[in-house]
Motif scaffolding. Structure first.
Motif, PDB file in Angstrom:
ATOM      1  N   SER A 242       0.462   2.463  16.351  1.00  0.00           N
ATOM      2  CA  SER A 242       1.770   3.111  16.274  1.00  0.00           C
ATOM      3  C   SER A 242       2.525   2.646  15.038  1.00  0.00           C
ATOM      4  CB  SER A 242       2.585   2.809  17.531  1.00  0.00           C
ATOM      5  OG  SER A 242       2.816   1.405  17.638  1.00  0.00           O
ATOM      6  N   ASN A 243       3.425   3.495  14.545  1.00  0.00           N
ATOM      7  CA  ASN A 243       4.238   3.147  13.387  1.00  0.00           C
ATOM      8  C   ASN A 243       5.108   1.930  13.687  1.00  0.00           C
ATOM      9  OD1 ASN A 243       3.236   5.147  11.736  1.00  0.00           O
ATOM     10  ND2 ASN A 243       4.795   6.637  12.319  1.00  0.00           N
ATOM     11  N   LYS A 244       5.228   1.056  12.712  1.00  0.00           N
ATOM     12  CA  LYS A 244       5.989  -0.178  12.879  1.00  0.00           C
ATOM     13  C   LYS A 244       7.187  -0.250  11.933  1.00  0.00           C
ATOM     14  CE  LYS A 244       2.899  -2.064  15.725  1.00  0.00           C
ATOM     15  NZ  LYS A 244       1.814  -1.087  15.685  1.00  0.00           N
ATOM     16  N   SER A 245       7.023   0.213  10.706  1.00  0.00           N
ATOM     17  CA  SER A 245       8.022  -0.045   9.673  1.00  0.00           C
ATOM     18  C   SER A 245       9.037   1.075   9.500  1.00  0.00           C
ATOM     19  CB  SER A 245       7.323  -0.298   8.334  1.00  0.00           C
ATOM     20  OG  SER A 245       6.448  -1.400   8.424  1.00  0.00           O
ATOM     21  N   THR A 246       8.639   2.300   9.796  1.00  0.00           N
ATOM     22  CA  THR A 246       9.546   3.430   9.564  1.00  0.00           C
ATOM     23  C   THR A 246      10.406   3.754  10.772  1.00  0.00           C
ATOM     24  OG1 THR A 246       7.869   5.028  10.272  1.00  0.00           O
ATOM     25  CG2 THR A 246       7.952   4.474   7.917  1.00  0.00           C
ATOM     26  N   GLY A 247       9.944   3.353  11.960  1.00  0.00           N
ATOM     27  CA  GLY A 247      10.644   3.752  13.169  1.00  0.00           C
ATOM     28  C   GLY A 247      10.437   5.208  13.519  1.00  0.00           C
ATOM     29  N   GLU A 248       9.513   5.863  12.825  1.00  0.00           N
ATOM     30  CA  GLU A 248       9.247   7.277  13.055  1.00  0.00           C
ATOM     31  C   GLU A 248       8.124   7.452  14.074  1.00  0.00           C
ATOM     32  OE1 GLU A 248       8.320   8.800   9.203  1.00  0.00           O
ATOM     33  OE2 GLU A 248      10.318   8.394   8.378  1.00  0.00           O
ATOM     34  N   GLU A 249       8.091   8.614  14.699  1.00  0.00           N
ATOM     35  CA  GLU A 249       6.996   8.938  15.618  1.00  0.00           C
ATOM     36  C   GLU A 249       5.693   8.999  14.839  1.00  0.00           C
ATOM     37  OE1 GLU A 249       6.942   9.867  18.969  1.00  0.00           O
ATOM     38  OE2 GLU A 249       9.040   9.356  19.312  1.00  0.00           O
ATOM     39  N   GLY A 250       4.605   8.607  15.490  1.00  0.00           N
ATOM     40  CA  GLY A 250       3.304   8.746  14.859  1.00  0.00           C
ATOM     41  C   GLY A 250       2.544   7.438  14.777  1.00  0.00           C
ATOM     42  N   ASN A 251       1.412   7.491  14.091  1.00  0.00           N
ATOM     43  CA  ASN A 251       0.515   6.351  13.974  1.00  0.00           C
ATOM     44  C   ASN A 251       0.155   6.099  12.516  1.00  0.00           C
ATOM     45  OD1 ASN A 251       0.049   6.062  16.939  1.00  0.00           O
ATOM     46  ND2 ASN A 251      -0.790   8.123  16.675  1.00  0.00           N
ATOM     47  N   HIS A 252      -0.265   4.876  12.240  1.00  0.00           N
ATOM     48  CA  HIS A 252      -0.691   4.569  10.883  1.00  0.00           C
ATOM     49  C   HIS A 252      -1.944   3.705  10.928  1.00  0.00           C
ATOM     50  CE1 HIS A 252       1.237   0.623  11.507  1.00  0.00           C
ATOM     51  NE2 HIS A 252       0.646   0.210  10.404  1.00  0.00           N
ATOM     52  N   PRO A 253      -2.795   3.794   9.882  1.00  0.00           N
ATOM     53  CA  PRO A 253      -4.066   3.079   9.897  1.00  0.00           C
ATOM     54  C   PRO A 253      -3.999   1.703   9.256  1.00  0.00           C
ATOM     55  CG  PRO A 253      -4.063   4.660   8.103  1.00  0.00           C
ATOM     56  CD  PRO A 253      -2.744   4.813   8.812  1.00  0.00           C
ATOM     57  N   HIS A 254      -4.833   0.816   9.767  1.00  0.00           N
ATOM     58  CA  HIS A 254      -5.253  -0.403   9.107  1.00  0.00           C
ATOM     59  C   HIS A 254      -6.760  -0.279   8.908  1.00  0.00           C
ATOM     60  CE1 HIS A 254      -1.786  -3.311  10.456  1.00  0.00           C
ATOM     61  NE2 HIS A 254      -1.369  -2.337   9.662  1.00  0.00           N
ATOM     62  N   SER A 255      -7.237  -0.739   7.773  1.00  0.00           N
ATOM     63  CA  SER A 255      -8.659  -0.577   7.498  1.00  0.00           C
ATOM     64  C   SER A 255      -9.137  -1.703   6.590  1.00  0.00           C
ATOM     65  CB  SER A 255      -8.906   0.782   6.828  1.00  0.00           C
ATOM     66  OG  SER A 255     -10.282   1.069   6.774  1.00  0.00           O
ATOM     67  N   VAL A 256     -10.385  -2.102   6.760  1.00  0.00           N
ATOM     68  CA  VAL A 256     -10.913  -3.189   5.953  1.00  0.00           C
ATOM     69  C   VAL A 256     -12.381  -2.958   5.633  1.00  0.00           C
ATOM     70  CG1 VAL A 256     -11.702  -4.702   7.851  1.00  0.00           C
ATOM     71  CG2 VAL A 256     -10.867  -5.726   5.706  1.00  0.00           C
ATOM     72  N   TRP A 257     -12.760  -3.322   4.422  1.00  0.00           N
ATOM     73  CA  TRP A 257     -14.170  -3.401   4.015  1.00  0.00           C
ATOM     74  C   TRP A 257     -14.445  -4.866   3.723  1.00  0.00           C
ATOM     75  CZ3 TRP A 257     -15.653  -2.460  -1.740  1.00  0.00           C
ATOM     76  CH2 TRP A 257     -16.994  -2.823  -1.968  1.00  0.00           C
ATOM     77  N   ARG A 258     -15.464  -5.390   4.386  1.00  0.00           N
ATOM     78  CA  ARG A 258     -15.900  -6.748   4.128  1.00  0.00           C
ATOM     79  C   ARG A 258     -17.407  -6.761   3.953  1.00  0.00           C
ATOM     80  NH1 ARG A 258     -11.636 -10.870   6.780  1.00  0.00           N
ATOM     81  NH2 ARG A 258     -12.546 -12.078   5.096  1.00  0.00           N
ATOM     82  N   ASP A 259     -17.883  -7.657   3.120  1.00  0.00           N
ATOM     83  CA  ASP A 259     -19.319  -7.853   2.953  1.00  0.00           C
ATOM     84  C   ASP A 259     -19.670  -9.209   3.549  1.00  0.00           C
ATOM     85  OD1 ASP A 259     -21.862  -8.796   1.517  1.00  0.00           O
ATOM     86  OD2 ASP A 259     -21.749  -6.679   0.943  1.00  0.00           O
ATOM     87  N   ILE A 260     -20.530  -9.199   4.528  1.00  0.00           N
ATOM     88  CA  ILE A 260     -20.838 -10.403   5.290  1.00  0.00           C
ATOM     89  C   ILE A 260     -21.413 -11.506   4.398  1.00  0.00           C
ATOM     90  CG2 ILE A 260     -22.305 -11.303   7.168  1.00  0.00           C
ATOM     91  CD1 ILE A 260     -22.005  -8.467   8.454  1.00  0.00           C
ATOM     92  N   ASN A 261     -22.091 -11.108   3.321  1.00  0.00           N
ATOM     93  CA  ASN A 261     -22.693 -12.090   2.413  1.00  0.00           C
ATOM     94  C   ASN A 261     -21.845 -12.371   1.179  1.00  0.00           C
ATOM     95  OD1 ASN A 261     -25.151 -12.258   4.000  1.00  0.00           O
ATOM     96  ND2 ASN A 261     -25.674 -10.245   3.185  1.00  0.00           N
ATOM     97  N   ASP A 262     -21.052 -11.381   0.752  1.00  0.00           N
ATOM     98  CA  ASP A 262     -20.373 -11.480  -0.540  1.00  0.00           C
ATOM     99  C   ASP A 262     -18.855 -11.648  -0.439  1.00  0.00           C
ATOM    100  OD1 ASP A 262     -22.777 -11.244  -1.760  1.00  0.00           O
ATOM    101  OD2 ASP A 262     -22.470  -9.210  -2.515  1.00  0.00           O
ATOM    102  N   ASP A 263     -18.292 -11.769   0.752  1.00  0.00           N
ATOM    103  CA  ASP A 263     -16.857 -12.050   0.850  1.00  0.00           C
ATOM    104  C   ASP A 263     -16.514 -13.255  -0.038  1.00  0.00           C
ATOM    105  OD1 ASP A 263     -15.746 -10.106   2.418  1.00  0.00           O
ATOM    106  OD2 ASP A 263     -15.269 -11.421   4.108  1.00  0.00           O
TER     107      ASP A 263
END
Length: 376
Positions: free
Chosen positions: A349-370
């Motif tokens: 759910s949205n946290k910063s705008t106070g508006e209706e709706g949802n927002h994404p969190h996303s991550v790319w990690r490399d298990i060997n190369d982080d």
């Protein structure tokens, strides 16, 4: 593939917990007194003419030349903030939180730089990142625009919602020998390219998030960052048969990503979900397209190397999801888990705008190369 059976859980990332006062910050978050409400509109900043001395051929040599130009024009005090000793402990100070809620990030804030210096930062980042629309640097500019947008509607205490408040740093000394990291980060953005002897040895952790989502108008353009990631994953999930969806369905509810900031050890050792070897060629192509929306955030040459590796590892990779296959509702979640690759996409759910709706969190990690495969 045998699926791991776990009890239903509700997962909240450590970073999010910190922001809402249940972890690091038990009341109002601390703030960096360098933060401002300035909209620098990075998209309108031009690369300065002085960069012509570095030539036009893309690559590591040009990036080093641009870095040296930036350092030569910086005051001693500014350079002391911008270039700090390399260590994994320092590199781990990245976050999805607003700038004011996580002041441990290294480096200068963009608002401390002159227009010419901002132009050089832009040129440096464009050497390291992908240049396709809605990928790489273009996506980062749109994420800056999001903070400018949030700054017009949010009343969060000293959160630092403004494009001027993203951080830029060199961890270690950029050179043709030795190890260093190009760091760029702020609210909903963490970029961490690690180089050793002039070679990219790690492009992760790489975090992206955005609010509002899926689109908003700011700084003279329509902004749609992370929409292509969402749509690519939705295309994969909606191509699955009923049986494939059942195999890919994860136990529990995921309210955020697992392997977020300060959660380097959160990637499970056991895979859970649908084996990619059970996908047909068209479905595999859709999955590779989704993966490329992450790997394409770095420059094309290095991205090709990572894509070749992840493609070769597809038979040992699994796909999992929770929630809807459209990925358009709160708590929708998808992951890709291979021998090297880890990608997560989560809607909350949205946290910063106070508006209706949802927002994404996303991550790319490399298990060997982080962190370039370094441990200290």
């Amino acid at each position: 593939m045998t699926r791991k059976i776990i009890l239903p859980v509700i997962i909240l990332a450590a970073g999010a917990a910190a922001y809402f006062g249940t972890s690091q910050f038990m009341s109002k978050p601390p703030s960096d007194d360098r933060l401002t409400s300035t909209n620098i509109d990075m998209g309108s900043v031009e690369v300065p003419d002085t960069s012509a001395i570095c030539g036009v051929d893309p690559g590591y040599s040009r990036m080093l030349c641009l870095i040296n130009l930036l350092k030569e024009g910086a005051s001693d005090a500014l350079l002391q903030e911008m270039e700090v000793p390399y260590s994994v402990a320092m590199a781990q100070n990245w976050s999805n939180l607003p700038a004011g809620a996580f002041p441990r990030r290294p480096g200068v804030v963009l608002g401390e730089l002159s227009i010419e210096q901002l132009g050089l930062v832009k040129a440096i980042m464009m050497e390291a990142t992908g240049l396709e629309p809605n990928e790489g640097w273009d996506e980062m500019e749109q994420t800056l625009n999001a903070d400018d947008y949030i700054g017009t509607v949010s009343t969060d205490y000293k959160a630092g919602y403004a494009s001027a408040n993203s951080y830029f740093a060199f961890l270690g000394t950029p050179d043709v020998v030795g190890t260093w990291q190009l760091y760029y980060g702020g609210h909903h953005n963490a970029f961490a390219n690690t180089y050793t002897d002039g070679i990219l040895v790690g492009a992760t952790p790489s975090f992206r998030g955005i609010e509002p989502f899926p689109s908003f108008e700011m700084n003279g353009r329509e902004n749609v960052p992370l929409l292509q990631e969402r749509d690519a994953f939705a295309a994969v999930l909606q191509s699955l048969s009923v049986e494939q969806q059942e195999a890919a369905l994860l136990e529990g509810t995921y309210r955020d990503i697992l392997a977020g900031p300060q959660n380097d050890d959160a990637i499970p050792t056991e895979q859970e979900g649908l084996s990619v070897s059970d996908l047909n060629d068209e479905q595999k192509a859709l999955l590779l397209t989704a993966i490329e929306t992450y790997v394409g955030d770095i420059n094309a040459s290095d991205a090709a190397t990572y894509m070749a590796q992840y493609t070769s590892e597809l038979p040992d990779t699994v796909l999992g999801f929770s929630g809807t296959t459209a990925i358009n509702s709160e708590d929708d979640y998808v992951r890709v888990h291979g021998p090297s690759l880890w990608i997560e996409f989560s809607l909350q759910s949205n946290k910063s705008t106070g508006e209706e709706g949802n927002h994404p969190h996303s991550v790319w990690r490399d298990i060997n190369d982080d962190y370039g495969g370094n441990t200290e």
